[in-house]
Write an enzyme that holds these catalytic residues in place. Sequence first.
Site, PDB file in Angstrom:
ATOM      1  N   HIS A   1     -14.040 -47.018 -19.682  1.00 51.80           N
ATOM      2  CA  HIS A   1     -14.243 -46.489 -21.035  1.00 51.80           C
ATOM      3  C   HIS A   1     -15.552 -47.015 -21.612  1.00 51.80           C
ATOM      4  CE1 HIS A   1     -10.152 -44.786 -22.097  1.00 51.80           C
ATOM      5  NE2 HIS A   1      -9.974 -45.270 -20.885  1.00 51.80           N
TER       6      HIS A   1
ATOM      7  N   GLU B   1     -17.022 -40.862 -23.738  1.00 52.33           N
ATOM      8  CA  GLU B   1     -17.355 -42.189 -23.204  1.00 52.33           C
ATOM      9  C   GLU B   1     -17.862 -41.969 -21.787  1.00 52.33           C
ATOM     10  OE1 GLU B   1     -13.851 -44.585 -23.919  1.00 52.33           O
ATOM     11  OE2 GLU B   1     -13.828 -43.967 -26.021  1.00 52.33           O
TER      12      GLU B   1
ATOM     13  N   GLU C   1     -14.209 -51.601 -20.594  1.00 53.27           N
ATOM     14  CA  GLU C   1     -15.103 -51.041 -21.618  1.00 53.27           C
ATOM     15  C   GLU C   1     -16.511 -51.475 -21.249  1.00 53.27           C
ATOM     16  OE1 GLU C   1     -14.026 -49.178 -24.152  1.00 53.27           O
ATOM     17  OE2 GLU C   1     -11.860 -49.560 -24.140  1.00 53.27           O
TER      18      GLU C   1
ATOM     19  N   HIS D   1     -11.820 -40.425 -21.918  1.00 52.94           N
ATOM     20  CA  HIS D   1     -12.310 -40.008 -23.228  1.00 52.94           C
ATOM     21  C   HIS D   1     -13.649 -39.331 -22.967  1.00 52.94           C
ATOM     22  CE1 HIS D   1      -9.631 -43.312 -25.062  1.00 52.94           C
ATOM     23  NE2 HIS D   1      -9.029 -42.149 -25.112  1.00 52.94           N
TER      24      HIS D   1
HETATM   25 ZN    ZN Z   1     -11.913 -44.876 -24.490  1.00 53.23          ZN
END
Ligand code: ZN
Length: 457
Positions: A199, A87, A290, A84
């Site tokens: 991410h 990110e 994350e 992404h």
């Molecule tokens: Zn993401």
Amino acid sequence: MGGVMLSLLLLLLTPGRGLEFRYHDTIEVEEYLLFINKTYPNITHLYSIGQSVQGRELWVLALGSSPRRHVLGIPEFKYIANMHGNEVVGRVMLLQLIDHLVQGYYSNEPLSSRLLNSTRIHILPSMNPDGFEASDTNCVYSLGRFNQNGVDLNRNFPDSFSGRRRQQQPIQEVRREVEVQAVMDWLKTETFVLSANLHGGALVASYPYDNSNGGRELVGGASVSPDNDVFVHLAKAYSYNHGSMHRGDSCHISKPFTDGITNGYQWYPLPGGMQDYNYIWAQCLELTLELSCCKYPPVNQLPSIWQQNRAALLAFIKQVHLGVKGRVFDSSGIPVQNAMVEVSGRRNLCPFRTNQHGEYYRLLLPGNHTFTVTFPGHQAVTETLNVPYGPDLYSAFTHNFLLPAQPTASPVHTSTPPCNHTPHWMPLDGGGPTKRPLWVGLSLVLGLGMWLTSLLY
Ligand SMILES: [Zn+2]
Ligand SMILES: *[C@@H]1O[C@H](CO)[C@@H](O)[C@H](O)[C@H]1NC(C)=O
Ligand SMILES: *[C@@H]1O[C@H](CO)[C@@H](O)[C@H](O)[C@H]1NC(C)=O
Ligand SMILES: *[C@@H]1O[C@H](CO)[C@@H](O)[C@H](O)[C@H]1NC(C)=O
Ligand SMILES: *[C@@H]1O[C@H](CO)[C@@H](O)[C@H](O)[C@H]1NC(C)=O
């Protein structure tokens, strides 16, 4: 050329302090990777797996004592970031990690040296450079998540769980984005064993499955894979080596995450994700990490974010040495490709198979595990192995299997078909037309929830 390299060095490196903490743009990242590749040819190898929609190279740096090619028994590991585009923390972390590993290796820092001696580490700092270049610096929502075609790359992989309940209609072909196709092709070039996809927008280690079709994998709201015990262990290896992830801070977006980990589906269902694809079809166990509540934190926070993640990034690589590895040979001592290597109690949707060197790698927790190895034209072999904890030794337990020839004159198949990529679709228990409205209703609710959360991480 020397002058260019020198000015590059001054541009990117703070003398004596390593790589500068800031957001390097695509050209700077490329220059840095070329510089590393040139400066450390004995332990690094830069290659491209393809181009983005706008033609930016998808550079991968391989690190290890044999960076250019696979060595028998040395597992292949990978980190991917910035899928992404907005990110961006993972991308910074991976550049810092490269810097840390090469500096560590040449200063005989034990962990970096041992990792590079025992593992081949592939690093793709940005899977979506077009998205990165289009991003703004918003913490939550921002431009740049999607690729140039407006597609979410973490919804664009083939999905084993999606499809129709009954075979009335053909499965819709999803158009594969070039960045996704590049990763799919890359997976065929090496036997990747362990991987993480970095991410941002949350602080949690998420593990497969991300999706479900309501089959037997669905247990208590989680979509549980046959290697769930290993995935939980891997996720904790990250969260507990991270400065704070294990405390389960939810970033005020959901319930706290116990131990800082979550089953992907239990958090929110996600079709077409990369981690399920890696695990189910490439036999590479992948997690989605994350790394920060804010997707694009201010530059002055980057040093402390690196401090929080450094030990975890290194500890996670070490986990590639869990379990058992080895080769499968036929009765004449020739390594066998495509032999099925199954572990009792783990019915993988696609069975694990040996690669072109006859090698297999199975990440398993310590304990006794019963292996069954099968190959057409040969007797199946079943053996129970007492598996130690490999990461501390920087090597999985090594065990080779020898397959006796089939004594009877049964038909000899020359090859086993690879796992076919047709969707895995289990009917609901007692499923039938009467249950359909409920299922459709559920799908709509899930779909709406997915759409809302899909904009978040
Ligand atoms: Zn993401
Ligand atoms: C990396 O360095 C090697 C050795 O100097 C060189 O042959 C190769 O072309 C470089 N790779 C790239 C992508 O520049
Ligand atoms: C790289 O390997 C070569 C050959 O083994 C060796 O002579 C050289 O010193 C090594 N370079 C570094 C920077 O270690
Ligand atoms: C890594 O391998 C090199 C070359 O074989 C060796 O000289 C070095 O001692 C090893 N380092 C560690 C920490 O095992
Ligand atoms: C595994 O098997 C060995 C040999 O049968 C036995 O001694 C050992 O206790 C077993 N280990 C576990 C964890 O069950």
